[in-house]
Design an enzyme around this catalytic site. Structure first.
Site, PDB file in Angstrom:
ATOM      1  N   ALA A   1      36.276  34.376  40.804  1.00 29.85           N
ATOM      2  CA  ALA A   1      36.988  35.075  39.682  1.00 29.85           C
ATOM      3  C   ALA A   1      37.876  34.126  38.843  1.00 29.85           C
ATOM      4  CB  ALA A   1      38.157  36.000  40.381  1.00 29.85           C
ATOM      5  N   LYS A   2      38.310  33.092  39.257  1.00 28.62           N
ATOM      6  CA  LYS A   2      39.276  32.097  38.560  1.00 28.62           C
ATOM      7  C   LYS A   2      38.187  31.342  37.704  1.00 28.62           C
ATOM      8  CE  LYS A   2      43.477  32.813  39.425  1.00 28.62           C
ATOM      9  NZ  LYS A   2      44.436  33.576  38.420  1.00 28.62           N
TER      10      LYS A   2
ATOM     11  N   TYR B   1      37.691  34.332  45.267  1.00 33.33           N
ATOM     12  CA  TYR B   1      38.840  33.941  44.442  1.00 33.33           C
ATOM     13  C   TYR B   1      38.258  32.924  43.501  1.00 33.33           C
ATOM     14  CZ  TYR B   1      43.224  31.771  43.226  1.00 33.33           C
ATOM     15  OH  TYR B   1      44.349  31.241  42.485  1.00 33.33           O
TER      16      TYR B   1
ATOM     17  N   SER C   1      43.052  28.512  37.744  1.00 33.06           N
ATOM     18  CA  SER C   1      43.403  27.689  39.192  1.00 33.06           C
ATOM     19  C   SER C   1      42.519  26.544  39.347  1.00 33.06           C
ATOM     20  CB  SER C   1      43.436  28.708  40.293  1.00 33.06           C
ATOM     21  OG  SER C   1      43.325  28.050  41.587  1.00 33.06           O
TER      22      SER C   1
END
Length: 250
Positions: A157-158, A154, A140
């Site tokens: 994690a990406k 998030y 992302s």
């Protein structure tokens, strides 16, 4: 057990970008193994693909590593994928770090990073044996920089997906296996559009205005670049992170 270059396994294939990836790879003549936790959604995609399916869809929650192990172990030699697209992930909750908990981080990692790790470790050995493989991970723009639309769990994690991609690319390159990541920006999937419907119009207008292209990306644009990395002519491209974000991060 040797992987087959004419078979692709696509996770998160019940909707959005990965459903379109599955359609496009099928149109190229690959046999498709669909994986998604939503049985009804993935069956709809399976019905579309018809004879292009390599086998019945795998209905599995990717946060369950044991279930993934069983699913991959159930693949016959004719269904071992030479192409793996790790597409599960996402988080549309725009929340400050002060409102997040450790459970939020664990959930983000389970959906966006741990599933990529598990599927890669399970599928890569057969690709190495075959001397050919293509792995594409959906990262992302958030993992490249920061997010206007999500949260720190998030993003972390990406960013992990990107680091994992690079290490795997280094390790697997001598065996003819490429590993790349696509860092999508805001893509107009049904899920994203539903999430944004609840936002005030000014919130949406402000964020769209920060995208130089001035719009969401389309699902076709998002899937097209994924599929490009799945073919024979992408054999000298590995360890890359390709930005598909309308200029949001350059």
């Amino acid at each position: 057990m040797t992987a087959r270059p004419d078979v692709a396994l696509v996770t998160g294939a019940g909707s959005g970008i990965c459903a379109e990836v599955a359609r496009r790879l099928a149109a190229r003549g690959l046999g498709i193994v669909l994986l998604d936790k939503d049985a009804e959604a993935v069956q709809r995609v399976a019905d579309e693909l018809g004879d292009a399916l390599a086998r019945d869809p795998l209905v599995v929650d990717v946060t369950d590593a044991h279930a993934l192990e069983s699913a991959v172990a159930s693949l016959t030699p004719h269904h071992r994928p030479g192409v793996l697209v790790n597409g599960v992930g996402g988080d549309t909750r725009a929340r400050p770090v002060s409102e997040l908990t450790e459970a939020d981080l664990q959930s983000a990692v389970a959906h966006n990073l741990a599933s990529v790790f598990t599927m890669t470790r399970l599928c890569a050995p057969a690709m190495v044996e075959a001397g050919w493989g293509r792995i594409v991970n959906l990262a992302s723009v958030a993992g490249r920089t920061y997010s206007l639309f999500s949260n720190a769990a998030y993003v972390a994690a990406k960013a992990g997906v990107i680091g994992f991609t690079k290490q795997c690319a280094y390790e697997l390159a001598p065996h003819g296996v490429t590993v790349n990541a696509i860092a999508h920006g805001v893509i107009g999937t049904e899920r994203i559009r539903r999430a944004w419907e609840d936002k005030p119009p000014q919130w949406t207008a402000d964020r769209v205005s920060r995208i130089p292209a001035g719009r969401f990306g389309t699902v076709a644009e998002a899937a097209g670049m994924v599929c490009q990395l799945c073919g024979d002519d992408a054999g000298y491209t590995t360890g890359t992170v390709i930005d598909v974000n309308g200029g949001l991060h350059i």
